[in-house]
Design an enzyme around this catalytic site. Structure first.
Site, PDB file in Angstrom:
ATOM      1  N   SER A  43      11.068  18.485  21.594  1.00  0.00           N
ATOM      2  CA  SER A  43       9.664  18.063  21.646  1.00  0.00           C
ATOM      3  C   SER A  43       9.277  18.015  23.120  1.00  0.00           C
ATOM      4  O   SER A  43       9.165  16.965  23.728  1.00  0.00           O
ATOM      5  CB  SER A  43       9.480  16.702  20.963  1.00  0.00           C
ATOM      6  OG  SER A  43      10.150  15.696  21.661  1.00  0.00           O
ATOM      7  N   HIS A 155      12.775  16.031  15.400  1.00  0.00           N
ATOM      8  CA  HIS A 155      14.238  15.983  15.511  1.00  0.00           C
ATOM      9  C   HIS A 155      14.942  15.965  14.163  1.00  0.00           C
ATOM     10  O   HIS A 155      16.159  15.805  14.097  1.00  0.00           O
ATOM     11  CB  HIS A 155      14.668  14.751  16.315  1.00  0.00           C
ATOM     12  CG  HIS A 155      14.358  14.873  17.779  1.00  0.00           C
ATOM     13  ND1 HIS A 155      14.608  13.886  18.686  1.00  0.00           N
ATOM     14  CD2 HIS A 155      13.807  15.894  18.483  1.00  0.00           C
ATOM     15  CE1 HIS A 155      14.236  14.275  19.889  1.00  0.00           C
ATOM     16  NE2 HIS A 155      13.734  15.490  19.790  1.00  0.00           N
ATOM     17  N   GLN A 163       9.229   9.959  15.805  1.00  0.00           N
ATOM     18  CA  GLN A 163      10.431  10.722  16.177  1.00  0.00           C
ATOM     19  C   GLN A 163      11.696   9.866  16.302  1.00  0.00           C
ATOM     20  O   GLN A 163      12.760  10.271  15.871  1.00  0.00           O
ATOM     21  CB  GLN A 163      10.167  11.450  17.496  1.00  0.00           C
ATOM     22  CG  GLN A 163      11.313  12.317  17.979  1.00  0.00           C
ATOM     23  CD  GLN A 163      10.940  13.081  19.234  1.00  0.00           C
ATOM     24  OE1 GLN A 163      10.213  14.065  19.179  1.00  0.00           O
ATOM     25  NE2 GLN A 163      11.418  12.629  20.382  1.00  0.00           N
ATOM     26  N   GLU A 164      11.556   8.675  16.937  1.00  0.00           N
ATOM     27  CA  GLU A 164      12.764   7.883  17.198  1.00  0.00           C
ATOM     28  C   GLU A 164      12.538   6.397  16.971  1.00  0.00           C
ATOM     29  O   GLU A 164      11.596   5.815  17.513  1.00  0.00           O
ATOM     30  CB  GLU A 164      13.211   8.084  18.655  1.00  0.00           C
ATOM     31  CG  GLU A 164      13.637   9.515  18.943  1.00  0.00           C
ATOM     32  CD  GLU A 164      13.816   9.774  20.430  1.00  0.00           C
ATOM     33  OE1 GLU A 164      14.242   8.858  21.154  1.00  0.00           O
ATOM     34  OE2 GLU A 164      13.499  10.898  20.870  1.00  0.00           O
ATOM     35  N   GLU A 205      19.976  13.792  17.611  1.00  0.00           N
ATOM     36  CA  GLU A 205      20.500  12.799  18.551  1.00  0.00           C
ATOM     37  C   GLU A 205      21.444  11.814  17.867  1.00  0.00           C
ATOM     38  O   GLU A 205      21.801  10.788  18.440  1.00  0.00           O
ATOM     39  CB  GLU A 205      19.349  12.060  19.217  1.00  0.00           C
ATOM     40  CG  GLU A 205      18.480  12.988  20.052  1.00  0.00           C
ATOM     41  CD  GLU A 205      17.291  12.296  20.673  1.00  0.00           C
ATOM     42  OE1 GLU A 205      17.081  11.084  20.431  1.00  0.00           O
ATOM     43  OE2 GLU A 205      16.549  12.975  21.402  1.00  0.00           O
ATOM     44  N   ASP A 241       9.912   5.887  19.881  1.00  0.00           N
ATOM     45  CA  ASP A 241       9.326   7.051  20.561  1.00  0.00           C
ATOM     46  C   ASP A 241       8.452   7.743  19.516  1.00  0.00           C
ATOM     47  O   ASP A 241       8.965   8.382  18.591  1.00  0.00           O
ATOM     48  CB  ASP A 241      10.397   8.003  21.085  1.00  0.00           C
ATOM     49  CG  ASP A 241       9.779   9.217  21.802  1.00  0.00           C
ATOM     50  OD1 ASP A 241       8.533   9.263  21.915  1.00  0.00           O
ATOM     51  OD2 ASP A 241      10.529  10.106  22.238  1.00  0.00           O
ATOM     52  N   GLU A 284       7.172   4.605  23.425  1.00  0.00           N
ATOM     53  CA  GLU A 284       7.113   5.814  24.255  1.00  0.00           C
ATOM     54  C   GLU A 284       6.125   6.800  23.636  1.00  0.00           C
ATOM     55  O   GLU A 284       6.084   6.956  22.404  1.00  0.00           O
ATOM     56  CB  GLU A 284       8.529   6.406  24.294  1.00  0.00           C
ATOM     57  CG  GLU A 284       8.681   7.684  25.076  1.00  0.00           C
ATOM     58  CD  GLU A 284      10.122   8.201  24.958  1.00  0.00           C
ATOM     59  OE1 GLU A 284      11.064   7.383  24.794  1.00  0.00           O
ATOM     60  OE2 GLU A 284      10.295   9.425  25.011  1.00  0.00           O
ATOM     61  N   ASP A 310       6.550   9.803  28.553  1.00  0.00           N
ATOM     62  CA  ASP A 310       7.543  10.889  28.581  1.00  0.00           C
ATOM     63  C   ASP A 310       6.783  12.195  28.810  1.00  0.00           C
ATOM     64  O   ASP A 310       6.659  12.662  29.949  1.00  0.00           O
ATOM     65  CB  ASP A 310       8.324  10.880  27.254  1.00  0.00           C
ATOM     66  CG  ASP A 310       9.228  12.090  27.074  1.00  0.00           C
ATOM     67  OD1 ASP A 310       9.415  12.858  28.024  1.00  0.00           O
ATOM     68  OD2 ASP A 310       9.761  12.286  25.957  1.00  0.00           O
ATOM     69  N   LYS A 335      13.665  12.411  32.788  1.00  0.00           N
ATOM     70  CA  LYS A 335      14.485  13.517  32.287  1.00  0.00           C
ATOM     71  C   LYS A 335      14.540  14.549  33.403  1.00  0.00           C
ATOM     72  O   LYS A 335      13.522  15.170  33.732  1.00  0.00           O
ATOM     73  CB  LYS A 335      13.810  14.156  31.070  1.00  0.00           C
ATOM     74  CG  LYS A 335      13.799  13.301  29.800  1.00  0.00           C
ATOM     75  CD  LYS A 335      12.846  13.939  28.786  1.00  0.00           C
ATOM     76  CE  LYS A 335      13.005  13.424  27.390  1.00  0.00           C
ATOM     77  NZ  LYS A 335      11.918  13.910  26.503  1.00  0.00           N
ATOM     78  N   HIS A 363      18.438  11.292  28.090  1.00  0.00           N
ATOM     79  CA  HIS A 363      19.020  12.568  27.655  1.00  0.00           C
ATOM     80  C   HIS A 363      17.911  13.475  27.122  1.00  0.00           C
ATOM     81  O   HIS A 363      16.736  13.100  27.125  1.00  0.00           O
ATOM     82  CB  HIS A 363      20.042  12.302  26.533  1.00  0.00           C
ATOM     83  CG  HIS A 363      19.418  11.744  25.281  1.00  0.00           C
ATOM     84  ND1 HIS A 363      20.073  11.677  24.070  1.00  0.00           N
ATOM     85  CD2 HIS A 363      18.182  11.217  25.027  1.00  0.00           C
ATOM     86  CE1 HIS A 363      19.290  11.159  23.158  1.00  0.00           C
ATOM     87  NE2 HIS A 363      18.142  10.868  23.705  1.00  0.00           N
ATOM     88  N   ARG A 364      18.292  14.669  26.637  1.00  0.00           N
ATOM     89  CA  ARG A 364      17.400  15.517  25.852  1.00  0.00           C
ATOM     90  C   ARG A 364      18.011  15.646  24.456  1.00  0.00           C
ATOM     91  O   ARG A 364      19.174  15.333  24.239  1.00  0.00           O
ATOM     92  CB  ARG A 364      17.260  16.925  26.455  1.00  0.00           C
ATOM     93  CG  ARG A 364      16.684  17.025  27.840  1.00  0.00           C
ATOM     94  CD  ARG A 364      15.351  16.368  28.042  1.00  0.00           C
ATOM     95  NE  ARG A 364      14.285  16.771  27.152  1.00  0.00           N
ATOM     96  CZ  ARG A 364      13.145  17.377  27.513  1.00  0.00           C
ATOM     97  NH1 ARG A 364      12.955  17.682  28.781  1.00  0.00           N
ATOM     98  NH2 ARG A 364      12.197  17.639  26.636  1.00  0.00           N
ATOM     99  N   SER A 365      17.214  16.134  23.517  1.00  0.00           N
ATOM    100  CA  SER A 365      17.764  16.266  22.161  1.00  0.00           C
ATOM    101  C   SER A 365      18.844  17.349  22.109  1.00  0.00           C
ATOM    102  O   SER A 365      19.762  17.283  21.294  1.00  0.00           O
ATOM    103  CB  SER A 365      16.654  16.527  21.155  1.00  0.00           C
ATOM    104  OG  SER A 365      15.813  17.570  21.586  1.00  0.00           O
ATOM    105  N   LYS A 386      18.422   5.932  27.559  1.00  0.00           N
ATOM    106  CA  LYS A 386      18.176   6.439  26.205  1.00  0.00           C
ATOM    107  C   LYS A 386      19.105   7.632  26.025  1.00  0.00           C
ATOM    108  O   LYS A 386      18.915   8.669  26.655  1.00  0.00           O
ATOM    109  CB  LYS A 386      16.707   6.848  26.114  1.00  0.00           C
ATOM    110  CG  LYS A 386      16.297   7.327  24.749  1.00  0.00           C
ATOM    111  CD  LYS A 386      14.796   7.496  24.670  1.00  0.00           C
ATOM    112  CE  LYS A 386      14.459   8.912  24.297  1.00  0.00           C
ATOM    113  NZ  LYS A 386      13.134   9.073  23.708  1.00  0.00           N
TER     114      LYS A 386
HETATM  115  C1  PEP Z   1      14.628  12.960  24.109  1.00  0.00           C
HETATM  116  C2  PEP Z   1      13.486  13.403  23.593  1.00  0.00           C
HETATM  117  O1  PEP Z   1      13.419  14.552  22.910  1.00  0.00           O
HETATM  118  P1  PEP Z   1      13.387  16.025  23.514  1.00  0.00           P
HETATM  119  O2  PEP Z   1      14.596  16.165  24.356  1.00  0.00           O
HETATM  120  O3  PEP Z   1      13.392  16.890  22.288  1.00  0.00           O
HETATM  121  O4  PEP Z   1      12.115  16.124  24.301  1.00  0.00           O
HETATM  122  C3  PEP Z   1      12.234  12.632  23.738  1.00  0.00           C
HETATM  123  O5  PEP Z   1      11.181  13.072  23.289  1.00  0.00           O
HETATM  124  O6  PEP Z   1      12.238  11.578  24.336  1.00  0.00           O
HETATM  125 MG    MG Z   2      10.055  11.209  24.098  1.00  0.00          MG
END
Ligand code: PEP
Ligand code: MG
Length: 418
Positions: A43, A155, A163-164, A205, A241, A284, A310, A335, A363-365, A386
């Site tokens: 995303s 995800h 999403q989270e 994740e 998130d 987020e 983000d 990130k 992190h990233r997904s 995270k």
């Molecule tokens: C970790 C995330 O996902 P993605 O790495 O897919 O952006 C996020 O959106 O915070």
């Molecule tokens: Mg995010």
């Protein structure tokens, strides 16, 4: 002896989704060898630095051979023979060689892999742990996990739009206790879902991704898991998130799974209601990266909780500066691959802290065994990380690295959000 970069080599490796990503290996004149792997998002924000992929290659997820070639033929050519300890200079040289705002020529994936590998090699050649090299003697704070235990959105393939859904062990005394708390809640949630014959398959994740009636049912399950694991909503808080940029089109938020549409005002009201009803301390991307006036309104209304940008800030100092100026959000998700060098990542963290914004190192997904973000969280005393659920090796690699760092810092470490 004057230390020099002797060799830089790029290669294509796989990330945790089985997609190609970039690794760089840096060799120094004393024989030190260190590598770094860059992650990849699903995303992604519209304003992220460019992840260079080979559109003409049929490899699933698209190969990164052009980015690798840029490392081997361009970056290596200019950086071999320079001092590895001049991180800011090296990062600036790479940005200049690329010559664009968004690193679309050489690729942020190529540049970041080299940027991190240079820092790791430098730390190693000085016999310093990476967090100590990056943060100096003052690096001491272990982060509170913002742990994703239930997934929806982009995800997962279930019918949950957010999403989270994350837990934060804010009442723990140490990283070790916080991690144990999260892990026990995660396993309890699995038992609860199983008991109700819901799927315990996991998303990218590592969070569970059951089919539920919607966001509130997800939150109820998590509250139950917290209680049954022996914790409470004083020592364990919730974070979301929303990843709402994914929903935004022509001024409306269109939730793809529940098939409803909301205005910015509806969204703010919806989030406000959720925070009244549940122990949520952080949201987020509650609104889209394009909805800046909405963000100002959201921040005015919900300033008592952490509002993390983000997609909104994409780890970019200019975007963050605008946010600080107009009062959009009060926290930034960090990130590295959204911006593409260690220097620019640290600039964003520094600006955030100066302005009183919190930072969440993320992190990233699509991840790998690379644990650099764990060291960065400690290096900059961020207090929050995270990095997913405790069940996939690319996520536990970061938690395990933090456990080792905490052991190294016995007697002098602090924990969590100040
Ligand atoms: C970790 C995330 O996902 P993605 O790495 O897919 O952006 C996020 O959106 O915070
Ligand atoms: Mg995010």
């Amino acid at each position: 002896m004057c230390m020099l970069i002797e060799e830089i080599k790029g290669r294509q490796v796989l990330d945790s989704r089985g997609n190609p990503t970039v690794e760089a290996t840096v060799t120094l004149s004393d024989g030190t060898v260190q590598s770094a792997i860059v992650p990849s998002g699903a995303s992604t924000g519209a304003f992220e630095a460019v992840e260079l992929r080979d559109n003409d290659d049929v490899y699933f997820g698209k190969s990164v051979y052009k980015a690798v070639k840029n490392i081997n033929e361009i970056l290596a050519h200019h950086l071999v023979g320079t001092s590895p300890y001049q991180q800011r200079l090296i990062d600036r040289m790479m940005c200049d060689l690329d010559g664009t705002e968004n690193k679309k020529n050489l690729g942020a994936n190529a540049i970041l892999a080299v940027s991190i590998a240079v820092a790791k090699a430098s730390a190693s050649s000085l016999n310093l742990p990476l967090y100590r090299y990056l943060g100096g003697f003052n690096a001491h704070r272990l982060p509170c996990p913002m742990m994703n235990i239930l997934n929806g959105g982009a995800h997962s393939d279930n019918n949950v739009d957010i999403q989270e859904f994350m837990i934060m062990p804010v009442g723990a005394d140490s990283f070790r206790d916080g991690l144990r708390q999260c892990t026990e809640i995660y396993h309890t949630l699995k038992t609860l879902l199983k008991k109700d014959k819901l799927s315990t398959a996991v998303g990218d994740e590592g969070g569970f991704a059951p089919n539920l009636s919607g966001d509130e049912e997800a939150l109820e399950y998590i509250l139950k898991a917290i209680e049954e694991a022996g914790y409470n909503t004083e020592n364990t808080k919730l974070a979301l998130d929303i990843a709402s940029s994914e929903w935004y089109a022509e001024g409306m938020y269109n939730l793809p799974k529940r098939k409803i549409s909301m205005t910015t005002e509806n969204m703010i009201e919806y989030l406000d209601n959720l925070t009244e009803k549940y122990p949520i301390i952080s949201i987020e991307d509650g609104l889209s990266e394009f909805d800046w006036s909405g963000w100002e309104e959201l921040t005015g209304k919900l300033s008592h909780i952490q509002l993390v940008g983000d997609d909104l800030f994409v780890t970019n100092v200019n975007k963050l500066y605008n946010g600080i100026k107009v009062g959009a959000g009060n926290s930034i998700l960090v990130k590295m691959n959204q911006i593409g060098t260690l220097t620019e990542t640290f600039d964003a963290i520094e600006l955030a802290h100066k302005a009183g914004y919190t930072t969440v190192i993320s992190h990233r997904s699509g991840e790998s065994e690379d644990t650099t973000i764990a060291d960065i969280a400690v290096a900059c005393n961020s207090g929050q990380i995270k990095t997913g659920a405790p069940c996939r090796s690319e996520r536990t690699a970061k938690y395990n690295r933090l456990s080792r760092i905490e052991e190294e810092l016995t007697g002098v470490s602090t924990y969590g959000i100040e």
